[in-house]
Structure formats: structure tokens, C-alpha cells
Design a protein around this motif. Structure first.
Motif, mmCIF file in Angstrom:
data_model
loop_
_atom_site.group_PDB
_atom_site.id
_atom_site.type_symbol
_atom_site.label_atom_id
_atom_site.label_comp_id
_atom_site.label_asym_id
_atom_site.label_seq_id
_atom_site.Cartn_x
_atom_site.Cartn_y
_atom_site.Cartn_z
ATOM 1 N N THR A 1 -7.529 6.181 6.862
ATOM 2 C CA THR A 1 -8.165 5.063 5.725
ATOM 3 C C THR A 1 -9.031 5.295 5.143
ATOM 4 N N HIS B 1 0.755 -1.231 -0.223
ATOM 5 C CA HIS B 1 -0.108 -0.084 -0.304
ATOM 6 C C HIS B 1 0.774 0.851 -0.224
ATOM 7 N N TYR C 1 0.424 4.446 1.095
ATOM 8 C CA TYR C 1 -0.088 6.019 1.215
ATOM 9 C C TYR C 1 0.237 7.052 0.251
ATOM 10 N N SER D 1 -3.231 2.962 8.643
ATOM 11 C CA SER D 1 -4.374 2.731 9.915
ATOM 12 C C SER D 1 -4.190 2.661 11.787
ATOM 13 N N GLU E 1 -5.601 8.104 -1.687
ATOM 14 C CA GLU E 1 -6.057 8.857 -0.750
ATOM 15 C C GLU E 1 -6.045 10.530 -1.073
#
Lengths: 295, 390
Positions: free
Chosen positions: A246, A219, A221, A240, A225
Motif C-alpha cells: 500500500t 478502498h 486497490y 496491507s 496504485e
């Protein structure tokens, strides 16, 4: 035609006109000159961060922000929250149940579709062609809508100032005349921060995950997002767990407002047509009624 | 501008009071004046503090909760002021001239309320002296910009709508005639501008899906705000009927007006409740039940006591009973206000991590401004031909 049937007809007409206008209106979001090719970014590899806070000190120095009295690291210093005078922080994050806490750097994410830029009524927040979200204090009126709208809670207010408060947030060091990348990335001793083109950094992040799948979560981040951000994060822990939100939508938040705001011209046109015809028709009916009463 | 209004209004009321009690149409009592003076004195102190110490020292706002009671009060005030555009539209565009007697007081109420809303918006700015920036530095993707522009233009519209009253008083009959010729386009502009900004106050919150509780975050917030503003506007018109009967010195309103307004308000409210409940169901908001019990309670109060109850109540007011209708209208206004407090305050608390409660200075300034509004209304009602002469 009686007044009642006319009202019924005009209501249907108004709804139809609104529907047509809604369909015609174009759905484009604030166009910035930034493209995938021009966007810069920074990759934060949380697994390489040792929590020395050298980045914070470099940021304070480059941007003229107050330095803490005693230089600290995450291991011997207090928790440092972001505020008007601190644009980046490193703090220990993670619930103890999932293992030892790890240092995580926070700062403005420089969204690809920034909510703050879209809500600012005076364009005091603007996106540069390289994707940096820049604050222009000379325009700012202090309405704090940017703080309210930001999904990452980044813009901070100068609450102590009486009549001339400003917003404080990371500017990617792009406000300086010579821009060679953010001070924090240059100060990082371990390579946890890497500055470059966002496209290249995203590819590198994915390559790192691919080469060391046991070290990283699958993932990145900031890839999706809130529609994507210029700052990208890699981690061994779930985001998270590290205090990242998230639950954010995968599209840019300004879209949510624009859905309503783009209807304004259509609504104006529809209302002009409907109200003019209503007024005209009702005037005629009133006249007829007056004549009828007289006879 | 608001200060000039206020000083004039205060002088007029005090002068009228000193001269003779019989001149007062709205039964202004000495206690009211004393209470108002106290509120204004405290408010003036609070205002001085806010201007010299800054927002941090005088409010309970913080980086976690950047918008507080002033924004909430603005949202409520703008709903209560919507009677101006609704009644002007009904009377002049739909030619329901029966309602004309209450048009002037309603437009006056709206004009004063808009001045107060603008004053609070400016006070809430970190840099109040730059309030004019949005009018020059356009940013058409910002709801806040659209609202500022609409507020500025609509204030001009309201001034044009109310100025015949002033000119009538001053004896400028030519000006009154000229303004009357402009009535239709002015009223139409008012309806359009109001439709835009009444809904846009709801659009302000579309950008925070992750911060506002699912009970109140919905993509149709602008539609809900427009509908609830219509309900509130009709409710205010009902209240103006009662004021009329008290102030017009024995002159009675047409017997059909109160039941007609009550029926319309009831229908508007029914439509609002249906849209609101359908939206809650369609979005599956019941999944948020029991997470924060006090939010559940707040939602229940809003929908049951603030919307369903007055909708049914108003539907039953068939006869001309202005006082019962006024009580129901107050419930309607309470419901609209509660919805807006939920959207702009209570519903934001869980995600913010702080429990914002306004400081006494924030409340004092708000109360003082409301008091100014009431005093200006009384003064205008004493002096100008707002209500029919005795």
C-alpha cells in the motif's frame, strides 16, 4: 581571456544550455493506444472468494501450464507461490491478530502504466489497446529488468532452461486467438471474479462499497496504485494486512525513469555546442601561447 | 571477440616469458602466470556450467532477486573504465597536452574494461545469443536500450582512439595520420556517449523506489553515477601514472602531473560528497537509521572511508609522490565501488526478503574475466607502443 576565466564562462554556459533543454523537453510517457474507454479489467471481490482454486486450475488448463498432482483448495492444500509455470494463485492471507485468514487471488495486475513495458529494451512486453500487458517471447533476451522493475513482483523467470529461458506471467488469456475474457473469471463459481470494462468495474466497485459500507473497506486497490491497474480489488480487511503493497506511488512508475531519459536529446545538443566551443577556444589559446613563447 | 583477444594475449605473455625475463616491462612473475592459469581454468569450467545448466542451477539468483553480482560488477567496471573518456577529453578538447603520456594506457584500460563489461552483460542474459536484439528492436523508453546502444557505439569510439597505437606498431603510417585527423570528432563523440551511459547506469534504478533503501534511492542517481564515474576515472588516471613510472623504464613523468591529477580528483570527490550528503539530508534519509544496522554501517563505510577520507587525503598531496597518490586513488575507487554495490546489491536486500550471496560459479566467472583483462593489458603493454620505449 585566460584559460581559467574561459573555463568559468563555459561552465556557466553549459549549465544554462542544459537548463534550457530540460525545460524544452516534453514529459510524455510511453503512449499506448489504450484509453479509459477501451481498457478491460477484472474486479476481485475478496469477500466472495471461498478459496476453491477453480480459477487456478482453469488458468493452468487454458494456458497449458502444469497442473498440481493433487487438485487442492486453500483449505486442504499447500501454499502455492507464483512462478514461471503458475500465473495465478490463491492463498490464505492476513495476520491472525486481525481475524481469520482469508483467501486472496494474485496474478499480474496489468498496470495502466506498466513499469515492465517501459524498461524492456526490446519491447518484449507490450501494452495492447485494451490495456493487456502482453509478453512476446520471440523478442525476449532474458535480461530480467521487467522482474526487477515490477512493483508487484509478477514476471517470473524460467531458471531451469539453459539457453532459451522465457518469462512467465498472466497474459489475461489475451494471447489466444479467440478472446472472451480470462479463464479464471469464467471458472469462478461465486462471482468473486468479474470480467468487464475497467471503467464500468470501477464504478461497480464503488457502488458496492456505497451500498454495503459495513462489508467493505472504502478502498478499491488498483484504482490509483502505481498509477492504476486493470485488476481491481475489494476487501473487508485492510489491504496491507492481506499482503498488498500500500506504499506504492499514485503515479505510473515509468515517469521516474522518463524524467531522466527525456533529457538525452537535450544533453547531446548541449554537449555538442559546449564541447565544440571549448575545443575551438582552447586550440586558439594554445596557439597564442605558442606564438607568445616564441617571441 | 574477447576469446580471440585472450588467446592472443596469453600466447604473447607466455612466449615473452619463455624467451627472456628482461623483455617484460611490467615485471610479470611466474606466480602471476600460474595464478592466472588457475583462475582461467576454473572460470572456463564455470562458464561451461552456466551455458549448459542455465542460470538457475549455477547462480544464486531467484525470482525475488533477479539481478546479482554480474550487474554489480558491470556498474563498478564501467566506473573504473571512465578514465578513457575523461582523459581523452582533457587532453584533446581542453588541450592539456601534459597528460598525453598516460593517455594511451588509460584508453587501453578503458577499451579492455568495456569489452569485459559487455561480456558480463551478455553472460547475464538468459538468452545470450540474442544480445543483438536491442540494437534492432528499439525501445527508447528503456534505460537498458539506451545503455546497450551507447556501449556499442562507445566501443567503436574506443577502438578508433586506440587503433593508432596498433597501426603505429604495424607501420601503417598513413592510417595513423588519417585517424589523427579524426581525433577531435571521435573524442567528442566519446565524451557525449560516456556522459549519457555513465549516468544511465544510475537511471537503471530509478524505477524501484519501493525496493531500494532510501539511503541509495534518489531521483539524482544518474547525476551521482556520472560524478562518481568522473572521480573513479581521475583515480584510474592517477594509477596509470604509477604504472607509467614502472613500465616506461626510467622515463619520468612531468613533475606537475601527479599533484595536478590529485587536486582534480580531490575537488571532484568533494563535489560528489557535497551533492551526496545534501541529497541525503534533503530527502530526510536519516529516518531510515537503525532499521537495518548493517545498512547504516555500509553507508558509513561508503561515505567516510570511500569519499571523505580520500578527498581530504588527495587534497594534501602537493608534491610529486606517485605512490601515495596511488594509495589514495585506490581508496577513491573503493568508495565508488562500494556505493555501486550498495545501490545494486546491499540496498535491495531488505525489500527483497532474501539474502542474496553469489554462488562460487558466479564469482569464478567474474574473477576469470578480470584476469583476462589484466593479461590482455600486460600483453598489449609488452607488444604495442603503449608506454614510451626504453
Amino acid at each position: 581571456m585566460t584559460r581559467r576565466t574561459f573555463l568559468r564562462h563555459s561552465t556557466v554556459g553549459a549549465l544554462g544550455a542544459c537548463a534550457v533543454c530540460a525545460g524544452v523537453a516534453d514529459g510524455s510517457i510511453a503512449a499506448s493506444a489504450a484509453t479509459d474507454a477501451t481498457r478491460i479489467g477484472t474486479l476481485v471481490d475478496v469477500t466472495r472468494c471461498i478459496g476453491c482454486r477453480a480459477c487456478v486450475r482453469a488458468c493452468n488448463q487454458r494456458n497449458g501450464l502444469p497442473q498440481p498432482e493433487k487438485p487442492s483448495t486453500v483449505w486442504n492444500g499447500p501454499v502455492e507461490e507464483l512462478n514461471f509455470g503458475r500465473w495465478t494463485t490463491v492463498n490464505l492471507q492476513g495476520t491472525p491478530a486481525n481475524g481469520a485468514a482469508v483467501p486472496v487471488k494474485r496474478q499480474c495486475m496489468h498496470c495502466l502504466e506498466p513499469a515492465c513495458v517501459s524498461v524492456c529494451p526490446v519491447a518484449a512486453l507490450q501494452q495492447l489497446p485494451n490495456g493487456v500487458v502482453m509478453y512476446r517471447k520471440e523478442r525476449c533476451i532474458g535480461c530480467r529488468y521487467c522482474m526487477f522493475a515490477c512493483p508487484f513482483g509478477i514476471p517470473k523467470f524460467e531458471w531451469e532452461a539453459s539457453l532459451d529461458p522465457e518469462i512467465g506471467k498472466c497474459q489475461f488469456c489475451a494471447q489466444h486467438a479467440v478472446f472472451t475474457g480470462p479463464a479464471c473469471a469464467q471458472a469462478c463459481p461465486t462471482g468473486a471474479l468479474k470480467f468487464g470494462s475497467r471503467q464500468a468495474l470501477l464504478a461497480e466497485a464503488k457502488a458496492r462499497i456505497h451500498v454495503r459500507p459495513e462489508r467493505y473497506r472504502d478502498h478499491v486497490y488498483g484504482e490509483h496504485e502505481a498509477g492504476g491497474t486493470a485488476w481491481l480489488y475489494l476487501s473487508s480487511r485492510s489491504f496491507s494486512d492481506l499482503g498488498f503493497n500500500t506504499q506504492l506511488p499514485r503515479f505510473g512508475l515509468p515517469r521516474l525513469t522518463w524524467v531522466a531519459l527525456k533529457l538525452v536529446p537535450g544533453v547531446v545538443i548541449a554537449l555538442v555546442i559546449v564541447l565544440t566551443s571549448v575545443s575551438f577556444r582552447m586550440g586558439r589559446l594554445a596557439q597564442q601561447a605558442a606564438v607568445h613563447d616564441r617571441t | 571477440m574477447i576469446e580471440v583477444f585472450f588467446i592472443l594475449a596469453y600466447a604473447i605473455i607466455v612466449a615473452a616469458f619463455v624467451r627472456s625475463k628482461t623483455h617484460l616491462r611490467l615485471h610479470t612473475r611466474l606466480e602471476v602466470l600460474l595464478l592466472a592459469s588457475a583462475a582461467l581454468a576454473v572460470g572456463l569450467y564455470a562458464l561451461t556450467q552456466r551455458m549448459t545448466q542455465g542460470l538457475g542451477a549455477t547462480t544464486h539468483l531467484s525470482d525475488s532477486f533477479p539481478w546479482g553480482i554480474w550487474i554489480s560488477v558491470d556498474l563498478c567496471g564501467i566506473a573504473l573504465a571512465s578514465g578513457g573518456f575523461i582523459l581523452a577529453g582533457i587532453v584533446h578538447l581542453f588541450r592539456v597536452h601534459r597528460l598525453e603520456p598516460i593517455l594511451r594506457p588509460t584508453v587501453l584500460t578503458a577499451f579492455i574494461a568495456y569489452q569485459l563489461v559487455a561480456a558480463i552483460l551478455v553472460l547475464d542474459l538468459g538468452r545470450p545469443l540474442r544480445f543483438w536484439h536491442p540494437l534492432v528492436m528499439w525501445q527508447h523508453h528503456s534505460v537498458m536500450f539506451e545503455i546497450t546502444l551507447c556501449l556499442a557505439l562507445y566501443t567503436v569510439v574506443l577502438a578508433l582512439e586506440f587503433s593508432p597505437v596498433l597501426f603505429e606498431y604495424l607501420g601503417f603510417h598513413r592510417a595513423v595520420e588519417a585517424l589523427q585527423k579524426m581525433t577531435l570528432p571521435v573524442v567528442m563523440a566519446g565524451v557525449i556517449l560516456s556522459t549519457l551511459h555513465q549516468s544511465s547506469f544510475g537511471s537503471l534504478f530509478l524505477i524501484v523506489p519501493q525496493k531500494l533503501s532510501p539511503y541509495w534511492y534518489t531521483p539524482i542517481l544518474p547525476i551521482l553515477f556520472l560524478l562518481s564515474a568522473v572521480c573513479a576515472g581521475l583515480g584510474v588516471a592517477l594509477l596509470e601514472c604509477v604504472l607509467f613510472e614502472r613500465a616506461a623504464g626510467g622515463e619520468r613523468l612531468d613533475a606537475g602531473i601527479v599533484p595536478m591529477l590529485a587536486r582534480w580528483t580531490s575537488r571532484a570527490l568533494m563535489l560528489y560528497v557535497i551533492v551526496r550528503l545534501t541529497d541525503l539530508l534533503v530527502r530526510g534519509s536519516w529516518r531510515a537509521v537503525f532499521q537495518h544496522p548493517w545498512l547504516d554501517a555500509s553507508l558509513a563505510v561508503e561515505i567516510i572511508a570511500g569519499s571523505l577520507l580520500p578527498a581530504l587525503w588527495l587534497g594534501r598531496i602537493a608534491k610529486r609522490n606517485a605512490h601515495q597518490a596511488a594509495a589514495a586513488a585506490v581508496t577513491v575507487l573503493g568508495g565508488v565501488v562500494w556505493h555501486r554495490l550498495n545501490v545494486s546489491w546491499f540496498g535491495l536486500i531488505p525489500a527483497s526478503g532474501v539474502f542474496y550471496v553469489p554462488s562460487w560459479l558466479e564469482i569464478a566467472i567474474t574473477l576469470a574475466l578480470v584476469m583476462i583483462g589484466i593479461l590482455v593489458f600486460i600483453a598489449a603493454a609488452q607488444l604495442l607502443p603503449v608506454f614510451p620505449r626504453r
